[in-house]
Design a protein around this motif. Sequence first.
Motif, PDB file in Angstrom:
ATOM      1  N   GLY A 226     -16.464  -0.217 -11.836  1.00 46.64           N
ATOM      2  CA  GLY A 226     -17.779  -0.601 -11.336  1.00 46.64           C
ATOM      3  C   GLY A 226     -17.640  -1.692 -10.302  1.00 46.64           C
ATOM      4  O   GLY A 226     -16.704  -2.501 -10.345  1.00 46.64           O
ATOM      5  N   VAL A 227     -18.569  -1.719  -9.360  1.00 52.98           N
ATOM      6  CA  VAL A 227     -18.536  -2.730  -8.304  1.00 52.98           C
ATOM      7  C   VAL A 227     -18.605  -4.124  -8.895  1.00 52.98           C
ATOM      8  O   VAL A 227     -17.961  -5.060  -8.418  1.00 52.98           O
ATOM      9  N   VAL A 228     -19.373  -4.288  -9.984  1.00 52.21           N
ATOM     10  CA  VAL A 228     -19.543  -5.617 -10.573  1.00 52.21           C
ATOM     11  C   VAL A 228     -18.199  -6.176 -11.052  1.00 52.21           C
ATOM     12  O   VAL A 228     -17.977  -7.400 -11.011  1.00 52.21           O
ATOM     13  N   LEU A 229     -17.286  -5.306 -11.479  1.00 54.02           N
ATOM     14  CA  LEU A 229     -15.987  -5.779 -11.947  1.00 54.02           C
ATOM     15  C   LEU A 229     -15.168  -6.343 -10.799  1.00 54.02           C
ATOM     16  O   LEU A 229     -14.530  -7.400 -10.914  1.00 54.02           O
ATOM     17  N   HIS A 230     -15.199  -5.638  -9.647  1.00 52.67           N
ATOM     18  CA  HIS A 230     -14.463  -6.123  -8.480  1.00 52.67           C
ATOM     19  C   HIS A 230     -15.119  -7.380  -7.913  1.00 52.67           C
ATOM     20  O   HIS A 230     -14.426  -8.312  -7.499  1.00 52.67           O
ATOM     21  N   ALA A 231     -16.457  -7.391  -7.893  1.00 56.95           N
ATOM     22  CA  ALA A 231     -17.162  -8.569  -7.376  1.00 56.95           C
ATOM     23  C   ALA A 231     -16.887  -9.782  -8.254  1.00 56.95           C
ATOM     24  O   ALA A 231     -16.711 -10.900  -7.751  1.00 56.95           O
ATOM     25  N   ALA A 232     -16.853  -9.578  -9.561  1.00 55.00           N
ATOM     26  CA  ALA A 232     -16.590 -10.695 -10.472  1.00 55.00           C
ATOM     27  C   ALA A 232     -15.164 -11.210 -10.290  1.00 55.00           C
ATOM     28  O   ALA A 232     -14.929 -12.425 -10.326  1.00 55.00           O
ATOM     29  N   ALA A 233     -14.219 -10.297 -10.099  1.00 51.55           N
ATOM     30  CA  ALA A 233     -12.836 -10.726  -9.871  1.00 51.55           C
ATOM     31  C   ALA A 233     -12.736 -11.543  -8.593  1.00 51.55           C
ATOM     32  O   ALA A 233     -12.059 -12.579  -8.546  1.00 51.55           O
ATOM     33  N   LEU A 443      -6.347  -5.358   3.293  1.00 52.51           N
ATOM     34  CA  LEU A 443      -7.108  -6.544   2.910  1.00 52.51           C
ATOM     35  C   LEU A 443      -7.626  -6.443   1.479  1.00 52.51           C
ATOM     36  O   LEU A 443      -8.400  -7.283   1.049  1.00 52.51           O
ATOM     37  N   GLN A 444      -7.221  -5.387   0.750  1.00 44.57           N
ATOM     38  CA  GLN A 444      -7.649  -5.207  -0.634  1.00 44.57           C
ATOM     39  C   GLN A 444      -7.062  -6.315  -1.501  1.00 44.57           C
ATOM     40  O   GLN A 444      -5.866  -6.580  -1.465  1.00 44.57           O
ATOM     41  N   GLU A 449      -4.929  -4.160 -12.195  1.00 45.32           N
ATOM     42  CA  GLU A 449      -5.430  -3.391 -13.333  1.00 45.32           C
ATOM     43  C   GLU A 449      -6.773  -2.742 -13.024  1.00 45.32           C
ATOM     44  O   GLU A 449      -7.058  -1.633 -13.487  1.00 45.32           O
ATOM     45  N   LEU A 450      -7.604  -3.413 -12.204  1.00 50.93           N
ATOM     46  CA  LEU A 450      -8.878  -2.815 -11.810  1.00 50.93           C
ATOM     47  C   LEU A 450      -8.652  -1.611 -10.907  1.00 50.93           C
ATOM     48  O   LEU A 450      -9.312  -0.575 -11.048  1.00 50.93           O
ATOM     49  N   ILE A 451      -7.745  -1.753  -9.971  1.00 47.82           N
ATOM     50  CA  ILE A 451      -7.446  -0.638  -9.066  1.00 47.82           C
ATOM     51  C   ILE A 451      -6.854   0.529  -9.848  1.00 47.82           C
ATOM     52  O   ILE A 451      -7.198   1.699  -9.615  1.00 47.82           O
ATOM     53  N   ARG A 452      -5.986   0.219 -10.808  1.00 47.29           N
ATOM     54  CA  ARG A 452      -5.373   1.272 -11.622  1.00 47.29           C
ATOM     55  C   ARG A 452      -6.436   2.027 -12.412  1.00 47.29           C
ATOM     56  O   ARG A 452      -6.434   3.269 -12.463  1.00 47.29           O
ATOM     57  N   ASP A 453      -7.356   1.310 -13.033  1.00 49.99           N
ATOM     58  CA  ASP A 453      -8.430   1.962 -13.794  1.00 49.99           C
ATOM     59  C   ASP A 453      -9.323   2.784 -12.868  1.00 49.99           C
ATOM     60  O   ASP A 453      -9.763   3.882 -13.229  1.00 49.99           O
TER      61      ASP A 453
END
Length: 777
Positions: A226-233, A443-444, A449-453
């Motif tokens: 979810g976007v929220v997971l990447h935004a939170a990271a 630039l990622q 672990e988020l990318i893997r999931d």
Amino acid sequence: MLVVCLLVGHNAWLWLGKGITPDTDILALLPADERDPVLQQSFTHMVDSAQQRVVVLVGAKDWLDAGRAADAFQATLAPHAGLLAFDAMGDEAQAGWLASLQPHATLLVGALDEKQLREQPARYWTDSALARLYNAFSGPKLGAFRDDPFGLFAGWAQERAGETPVRPRDGRLFVAGEGREYVLLTYTLRDSAFSLRAQQAVLPMLDAATGAVQRAVPSAEVIKAGVVLHAAAAGRQASGEIHTIGVGSMLGIVLLTWLTFRSFKPVGLTVVAIGIGFLGALSVCWLLFGRIHLLTLVFGASLIGVAQDYGIYFLCHRLGADPALDSHRLLRRLLPGLGLTLLAAVIGYMGLALTPFPGLRHMAVFSALGLVFAWMTVVCWFPALIDGRSLTAGPLARRYRGLVTRWPRLSGGPVSLVLVAALGGLAVLGCSRLQVDDDIRSLQSSPPELIRDQVKLGKLLDAPSPVQYYLVRGSSAEQVLEREEALKRRLDPLIVQGDIKGVQALSNWVPSQATQAARLALVEDKLLAAGGPLAGLAREIGEDPEWATATAAHLRVAAAPLKIDAFLKTTAADPWRHLWLGEVEGEHASIVALRGMRYAAIPALAQAGTNLPGVQWVDKVGGISSVLGRYRAYMGWVVLGAYAVVFLVLLPRYRGRTWRVVAPTAAASILTLALLGLSGQNLQLFHVLALMLLLGVGVDYGIFLQEESGHGSDAPWLAVGLSAASTILSFGLLALSGTPALRAFGLTMLAGTALVWLVAPCFTVTKEETHAMPVLA
């Protein structure tokens, strides 16, 4: 004092009263495509369709274990439905969308059945209907036999279900893969995914739910995306960097100032100047933009290493001046140099404002304003609070000033020529090895672990890419559907070749009116005509001709034309509504998304859309990368133009020595590029942006040293050393950033500032040279 009170009051109101939260949307760093609003809206649709969703797969080797694990996950989140709402997708939802399409069932014929209608004889269809009637394993049945005797609507529905591997099972959504069976759970986030408040609340909830799963079924697997997971990271990373960069820079400056002046007053005044600069920048930026980005604050924390230059310049001259000299008179003597240093730095920062990136424009304005407020603090407060007896040379000042007599100077001697030739050869070698990389994926910065999931979930769900798709336009909705159908015919060979697994498009669900009419005519001719398969079916099952006539009439009633507007109001449209843009800027548009796309097939996919009217291949990754490359080259020319502007600004004061002010920074920039090439770093836009800022910072040192060059004063030498050390500290910490763009920026500034520090003293002149080249007073 009044201005400072207003700034403090406004910032207190912003943080405590208004309760502002910095924006964490990384897309703010990306260029907005203002020239093509339809294209921009298509990308927004694709992103927004997933932005507020949290997708979870709870899996186990056994379906019952997967169900128990999913129940534990849901039970943990159930009390928080006001923030994270579960999307129920049960049998009732499926029945609802089937019922909404029933009035159009006769027109909804799958591609395979349409092909067989054209090719197979009448007996094939009679046998097919008999098999559906008497064989329990003949395929899915939707409704009564009379509603769909030949299974055309059932075949169409099965074809639509094939657009996703997800299937209903025991009241849940089910998908299998990699030796496990998964329950699919989807949630809708009520607040924005980029809201810090939502991020801080959602992540602990998801972690708690994951913990509940592990306790219920220790062998279960939980995959979250979810976007929220990447935004939170990104938010956690940026928040940590604010403390690391800002606090680290401040502590370094405090220590350097204490070791130099052996007094808390310069330390306190420097902190006050930087603080006022930060508060002023934040207030004005909020008034200008109505928002503040978290990365702007991270980047703004780095201006601490620049804003203190003005205070250090005054303090070093105050330390080396006659104690009887009035501080206000000293300031008047230093004011031309101080003014030029501010102007050069602002020119450097304003170069960032020329980019199409809103985030970078905010950073540029924030930093330039911070420098202006810090400069004004030094000019207005320092002379009044620091007199000739306030400062005493500390151990760092005494030892460092001794270096000034031993530092090499640039001359026409053989040693200087050999050194210049060696550095020139190094620059040529390094720059010749320098490669460019404008790929936005470099630039990622999301955690692995988020990318893997994300990748694993995408494979299991066969989800289409939100950044590669076709944009289809037309003068009407009907024309858009017709053009979608023409595109799908072009893509059929690529599906056969395995380049893509399938296509998601609204025309799969709502065929164009021409296609609906053609399919109805085909059904009439091949199935419902007198003496056709329907009549043969009546004889086979012992029904009279009236049954065939009544059944044909019943099927014709279920042939009401299906319109796109009506379909979008049904529950069946919910998963696909983001594909339809509707009317934008006087034209209609839609999106055709691709499932299971191979990245190696992108050239073939781009070619498939050529020469089709109204069809445009969109590769947002490639497009943004192209923009980054274009602006990298553009900003390179801007840097050269900024050098020319700074040279012209300085020329009236320094005349024949102007080149000595600018040359150290130019040489340092070239050597920095060479070092990037030799170290295998690929040149990006953010390296070039750092070179723009390096111009503003480096020219300060040239101005400091040329202002009193040849007069025997070591105050400029000390000021350059302290300023460079502080800047290296702040930008050195920025080079540790987990955000690749900021890291590239920081590494360039780190190397460039160090080189300017080493090179600038070499361009100072002796007293005799100064007399030979008079400076305008």
